[in-house]
Design a protein around this motif. Structure first.
Motif, short mmCIF file in Angstrom:
data_model
loop_
_atom_site.label_atom_id
_atom_site.label_comp_id
_atom_site.label_asym_id
_atom_site.label_seq_id
_atom_site.Cartn_x
_atom_site.Cartn_y
_atom_site.Cartn_z
N GLY A 194 0.82 -1.19 0.00
CA GLY A 194 0.00 0.00 0.00
C GLY A 194 0.86 1.24 0.00
N GLU B 232 -3.26 4.12 2.26
CA GLU B 232 -4.21 3.64 1.26
C GLU B 232 -3.75 2.27 0.79
N CYS B 233 -4.70 1.38 0.57
CA CYS B 233 -4.34 0.04 0.09
C CYS B 233 -5.55 -0.58 -0.61
N ASP B 234 -5.31 -1.64 -1.37
CA ASP B 234 -6.38 -2.36 -2.04
C ASP B 234 -7.13 -3.27 -1.08
N ARG B 235 -6.40 -3.79 -0.11
CA ARG B 235 -7.04 -4.60 0.93
C ARG B 235 -6.15 -4.60 2.16
N SER B 236 -6.75 -4.80 3.31
CA SER B 236 -6.01 -4.75 4.56
C SER B 236 -6.32 -5.98 5.41
N ASP C 250 -11.00 -1.47 5.33
CA ASP C 250 -10.54 -2.39 4.28
C ASP C 250 -9.59 -1.75 3.29
N THR C 251 -9.65 -0.44 3.11
CA THR C 251 -8.87 0.22 2.07
C THR C 251 -7.91 1.30 2.60
#
Length: 207
Positions: free
Chosen positions: A135, A151-155, A200-201
């Protein structure tokens, strides 16, 4: 009443141990790095510098040295009068990002106390735990306040672990989660209030 001045507080003893371990590991890693550089420059081994095997060793040594520098800052002694400049902080964050899937951007000016940077590095480690698939993290200095925005696509969030930042100890931490307890303890020692949220993001840690 006699005061026993030979006793060391548990937290200080752990920090002294962390400093000692990091110090003793830096020297042999530096020697390995110097040996790799000498091999790269040696005329006796033409083409060795470009070999994938030597590149792998050099990258591994560089990553280990960068990680130990971060560990020294996070787990070692942090005296209030010590100052950390922007260049050193940028190197620390670049080293942490270079070993994983995180991209870290720094937006700050000036120099900072060692305890503040300790908290900052521990907070980055908490972000790493939340984003094992990678992320982006922006580290911002706003007046007297630090903000880490992710920020990330999934955590991957474990509320029981993040609860330690609020003083809620619903289960023991594993060794790979110890930075959560250390960040909470550091914030109490510095009389700072921690704010955090994560979904989640992405999310944020501020202090």
């Amino acid at each position: 009443m006699t005061v026993d001045t030979t006793r060391i507080a548990a937290g200080d003893l752990a920090a002294l141990l962390g400093s000692r371990l990091c110090h003793d590991l830096v020297s042999p890693l530096g020697a390995i790095g110097n040996g790799v550089e000498l091999l790269e420059m040696s005329p006796d081994f033409p083409g060795l510098a470009q070999s994938p095997e030597l590149r792998l060793i050099a990258e591994a040594v560089g990553a280990a040295r960068a990680r130990i520098q971060a560990y020294r800052m996070a787990f070692g002694m942090a005296q209030g009068e010590q100052r950390i400049g922007m260049a050193e902080l940028a190197r620390l964050l670049d080293g942490m990002a270079g070993q994983g899937r995180l991209t870290i951007t720094l937006d700050a000016d000036g120099d900072f106390s060692r305890p503040q940077i300790r908290m900052l590095i521990l907070a980055v480690m908490c972000m790493e735990s939340a984003m094992p698939w990678g992320g982006r993290v922006i580290v911002l200095r706003d007046g007297q306040r630090w903000r880490l925005v992710a920020e990330c696509d999934r955590s991957k969030i474990d509320p029981a672990v993040w609860g330690w930042l609020d003083g809620i100890q619903s289960r023991p931490l594993t060794p790979s989660e110890v930075h959560f307890a250390l960040l909470a303890e550091a914030s109490r020692a510095e009389n700072c209030t921690l704010h955090h949220e994560f979904d989640d993001t992405g999310g944020e840690i501020a202090f």
